[in-house]
Design an enzyme around this catalytic site. Structure first.
Site, short mmCIF file in Angstrom:
data_model
loop_
_atom_site.label_atom_id
_atom_site.label_comp_id
_atom_site.label_asym_id
_atom_site.label_seq_id
_atom_site.Cartn_x
_atom_site.Cartn_y
_atom_site.Cartn_z
N LYS A 150 -41.00 59.44 -49.05
CA LYS A 150 -40.21 58.86 -47.95
C LYS A 150 -39.41 57.67 -48.47
O LYS A 150 -38.26 57.45 -48.07
CB LYS A 150 -41.13 58.43 -46.80
CG LYS A 150 -41.81 59.55 -46.04
CD LYS A 150 -40.86 60.48 -45.30
CE LYS A 150 -40.23 59.86 -44.08
NZ LYS A 150 -39.45 60.85 -43.29
N GLU A 172 -45.05 53.15 -44.14
CA GLU A 172 -45.89 53.32 -45.33
C GLU A 172 -45.11 53.08 -46.63
O GLU A 172 -45.70 52.89 -47.68
CB GLU A 172 -46.54 54.71 -45.33
CG GLU A 172 -47.32 54.94 -44.05
CD GLU A 172 -48.26 56.12 -44.07
OE1 GLU A 172 -48.66 56.55 -45.15
OE2 GLU A 172 -48.58 56.61 -42.97
P1 NAD Z 1 -44.79 66.72 -38.24
O1 NAD Z 1 -45.46 67.06 -39.52
O2 NAD Z 1 -45.54 66.85 -36.96
O3 NAD Z 1 -43.45 67.60 -38.08
C1 NAD Z 1 -42.58 67.84 -39.13
C2 NAD Z 1 -41.63 68.96 -38.71
O4 NAD Z 1 -40.69 69.17 -39.79
C3 NAD Z 1 -42.30 70.29 -38.44
O5 NAD Z 1 -41.80 70.86 -37.26
C4 NAD Z 1 -41.93 71.14 -39.65
O6 NAD Z 1 -41.86 72.54 -39.37
C5 NAD Z 1 -40.57 70.57 -39.99
N1 NAD Z 1 -40.22 70.79 -41.41
C6 NAD Z 1 -40.99 70.55 -42.51
N2 NAD Z 1 -40.35 70.90 -43.63
C7 NAD Z 1 -39.12 71.34 -43.24
C8 NAD Z 1 -37.99 71.81 -43.94
N3 NAD Z 1 -37.99 71.93 -45.28
N4 NAD Z 1 -36.89 72.16 -43.23
C9 NAD Z 1 -36.87 72.06 -41.88
N5 NAD Z 1 -37.93 71.63 -41.16
C10 NAD Z 1 -39.04 71.27 -41.84
O7 NAD Z 1 -44.24 65.25 -38.43
P2 NAD Z 1 -44.13 64.04 -37.39
O8 NAD Z 1 -45.43 63.33 -37.33
O9 NAD Z 1 -43.52 64.54 -36.14
O10 NAD Z 1 -43.11 63.09 -38.17
C11 NAD Z 1 -41.71 63.29 -38.03
C12 NAD Z 1 -40.98 62.30 -38.91
O11 NAD Z 1 -41.33 60.97 -38.55
C13 NAD Z 1 -41.32 62.43 -40.40
O12 NAD Z 1 -40.13 62.26 -41.14
C14 NAD Z 1 -42.30 61.30 -40.66
O13 NAD Z 1 -42.22 60.86 -41.99
C15 NAD Z 1 -41.80 60.26 -39.67
N6 NAD Z 1 -42.83 59.32 -39.17
C16 NAD Z 1 -43.99 59.80 -38.64
C17 NAD Z 1 -44.94 58.92 -38.13
C18 NAD Z 1 -46.22 59.41 -37.51
O14 NAD Z 1 -47.09 58.59 -37.20
N7 NAD Z 1 -46.38 60.69 -37.26
C19 NAD Z 1 -44.71 57.53 -38.20
C20 NAD Z 1 -43.50 57.08 -38.77
C21 NAD Z 1 -42.56 57.99 -39.24
P1 TYD Z 2 -53.61 59.43 -40.60
O1 TYD Z 2 -53.64 59.82 -39.16
O2 TYD Z 2 -53.70 60.50 -41.63
O3 TYD Z 2 -52.27 58.56 -40.79
P2 TYD Z 2 -51.78 57.68 -42.06
O4 TYD Z 2 -52.60 58.02 -43.24
O5 TYD Z 2 -50.38 58.14 -42.21
O6 TYD Z 2 -51.90 56.26 -41.63
O7 TYD Z 2 -54.75 58.38 -40.87
C1 TYD Z 2 -54.85 57.18 -40.13
C2 TYD Z 2 -55.99 56.38 -40.71
O8 TYD Z 2 -57.22 57.07 -40.45
C3 TYD Z 2 -55.91 56.21 -42.21
O9 TYD Z 2 -56.38 54.91 -42.55
C4 TYD Z 2 -56.85 57.27 -42.76
C5 TYD Z 2 -57.92 57.37 -41.66
N1 TYD Z 2 -58.54 58.71 -41.49
C6 TYD Z 2 -59.92 58.81 -41.42
O10 TYD Z 2 -60.65 57.81 -41.52
N2 TYD Z 2 -60.47 60.05 -41.23
C7 TYD Z 2 -59.71 61.19 -41.13
O11 TYD Z 2 -60.28 62.31 -41.00
C8 TYD Z 2 -58.29 61.05 -41.19
C9 TYD Z 2 -57.41 62.25 -41.09
C10 TYD Z 2 -57.74 59.79 -41.36
#
Ligand code: NAD
Ligand code: TYD
Length: 358
Positions: free
Chosen positions: A166, A139
């Site tokens: 980020k 993103e």
């Molecule tokens: P998540 O929100 O599920 O988990 C985040 C974790 O970080 C939680 O366990 C929370 O308690 C912990 N946390 C938050 N603030 C904190 C702090 N100040 N100190 C210590 N711990 C803290 O997130 P996720 O979806 O598992 O994403 C993990 C990482 O991967 C993030 O950095 C996110 O930007 C990156 N990422 C996520 C996705 C995705 O699709 N979910 C894709 C690409 C990158």
């Molecule tokens: P999301 O899972 O929040 O991931 P990101 O915004 O990081 O890509 O959303 C994925 C896509 O789905 C995004 O285009 C926003 C859309 N979205 C909905 O249409 N409805 C919803 O309730 C949510 C949470 C997301």
């Protein structure tokens, strides 16, 4: 980094990707000790790793990455061979309602962790196989039109407070490499899905609402496109990058599975209905509701993952259709977990985000 005995710090290990990663590392690297530092925000759930608690190679530390003293002590207690940094505020919609938390954790927290890592790295004689792996998102690159892909060289152009925070963190990680020589690597990955994802994100939210017969909110016209990667494929990529990636580099990670949101939602409806044995008169697609769009909503994300493929030999093992089915079945089978993460805070969030969307 070799595969021998290592002690690795994972931050955010109680979250979605972090808990899958901790489990994956303990399984794939039997000589490693994993220390999980997590502040247990609403998104962090120790139950995500309850099955690992008896593992003597796993240590959970409750703490905040912004807490300088805590980090100093932690890095003195353990002489880490590497850090995989996932702790973050991770939800775009929450960043729109409250951006400052994102600045604190994602920017300041990352800098505190970099500073503590550098101090410890120097104290240990600057070992060249130390790695600071910063887990970031696609993103940061902003929004694509109908053509093209994000490459490692694409200019940053973040749209939301989440992606801006980020992006800022990524810049600091690069600065610590160029200025101080700390061996850092950044990965920018597309949207993940799979077990243990907090049900505020699209896929788990839609699965649970479809199971419960609730409205399925689709932002805008549902034509926004995301590239989807099964979480275990992301974990495999992170391990490859940690062990064989080059310091100072960035690697893009993607699933090669671009889908329109509306198509993802429809597919989930079909899977949920089939898994629950529902008849044609109970089609969940009737619950789809187009709601007000997200401000600054990026239209399309797509990843060119050719660098990690050619340099490190990584590619996704799971295809979107079968891994989505696995994911739907996991949420159906794990209703206790679902109940445990839907606290009062979760209900407040649903009210905050959806009640004014119409
Ligand atoms: P998540 O929100 O599920 O988990 C985040 C974790 O970080 C939680 O366990 C929370 O308690 C912990 N946390 C938050 N603030 C904190 C702090 N100040 N100190 C210590 N711990 C803290 O997130 P996720 O979806 O598992 O994403 C993990 C990482 O991967 C993030 O950095 C996110 O930007 C990156 N990422 C996520 C996705 C995705 O699709 N979910 C894709 C690409 C990158
Ligand atoms: P999301 O899972 O929040 O991931 P990101 O915004 O990081 O890509 O959303 C994925 C896509 O789905 C995004 O285009 C926003 C859309 N979205 C909905 O249409 N409805 C919803 O309730 C949510 C949470 C997301």
């Amino acid at each position: 980094m070799d595969k021998g005995n290592k002690t690795i710090l994972v931050t955010g290990g109680c979250g979605f990707i972090g808990s899958n990663l901790v489990r994956y590392l303990l399984r794939l690297r039997p000589g490693w000790t994993i220390v999980n530092l997590d502040a247990l925000t609403y998104a962090g759930n120790p139950a995500n790793l309850a099955d690992m608690e008896i593992n003597r190679r796993y240590n959970f530390i409750h703490g905040d990455i912004c807490d300088h003293r805590r980090l100093e002590k932690l890095f003195k207690d353990y002489s880490f061979d590497g850090v995989i940094h996932l702790a973050a505020e991770s939800h775009v919609d929450r960043s729109i309602f409250g951006p400052m938390k994102f600045v604190r954790t994602n920017v300041e927290g990352t800098c505190q962790l970099l500073a503590a890592s550098l101090e410890s790295w120097r104290r240990n004689g600057e070992p060249q196989d130390f790695r600071f792996l910063h887990v970031s998102t696609d993103e940061v690159f902003g929004s694509l039109g109908p053509e093209g892909f994000f490459r490692e060289t694409t200019a940053y152009d973040p749209s939301s407070p989440y992606s801006a925070s980020k992006a800022a963190a990524d810049h600091f990680v690069r600065a610590w490499y160029r200025t101080y020589g700390l061996p850092t690597i950044i990965t920018n990955c597309s949207n993940n899905y799979g077990p243990y994802q907090f049900p505020e994100k699209l896929i788990p939210l839609i699965i649970l609402n479809a199971i419960e017969g609730k409205e399925l909110p689709v932002y805008g016209d549902g034509g926004n496109i995301r590239d989807w990667l099964y979480v275990e494929d992301h974990c495999a990529a992170l391990l490859k990058v940690l062990e064989a990636g080059q310091p100072g580099r960035t690697y893009n990670i993607g699933g090669g599975a671009e889908r329109r949101n509306l198509d993802v939602v429809r597919q989930i409806c079909k899977l949920v209905d089939r898994c629950l044995g529902r008849g044609r008169d109970q089609d969940s697609q009737c619950l789809i509701s187009f709601v007000a769009d997200r401000p600054g909503h990026d239209r399309r994300y797509a990843i060119d993952a050719s660098l990690i493929r050619s340099e490190l030999g990584w590619q996704p093992e799971n295809n979107f259709e079968s891994a989505l089915e696995k994911t739907v079945k996991w949420y159906i089978a794990n209703s206790d977990w679902v109940t445990s993460v839907r606290s009062g805070e979760y209900r407040n969030w649903i009210k905050t985000n959806y009640s004014d969307r119409g």
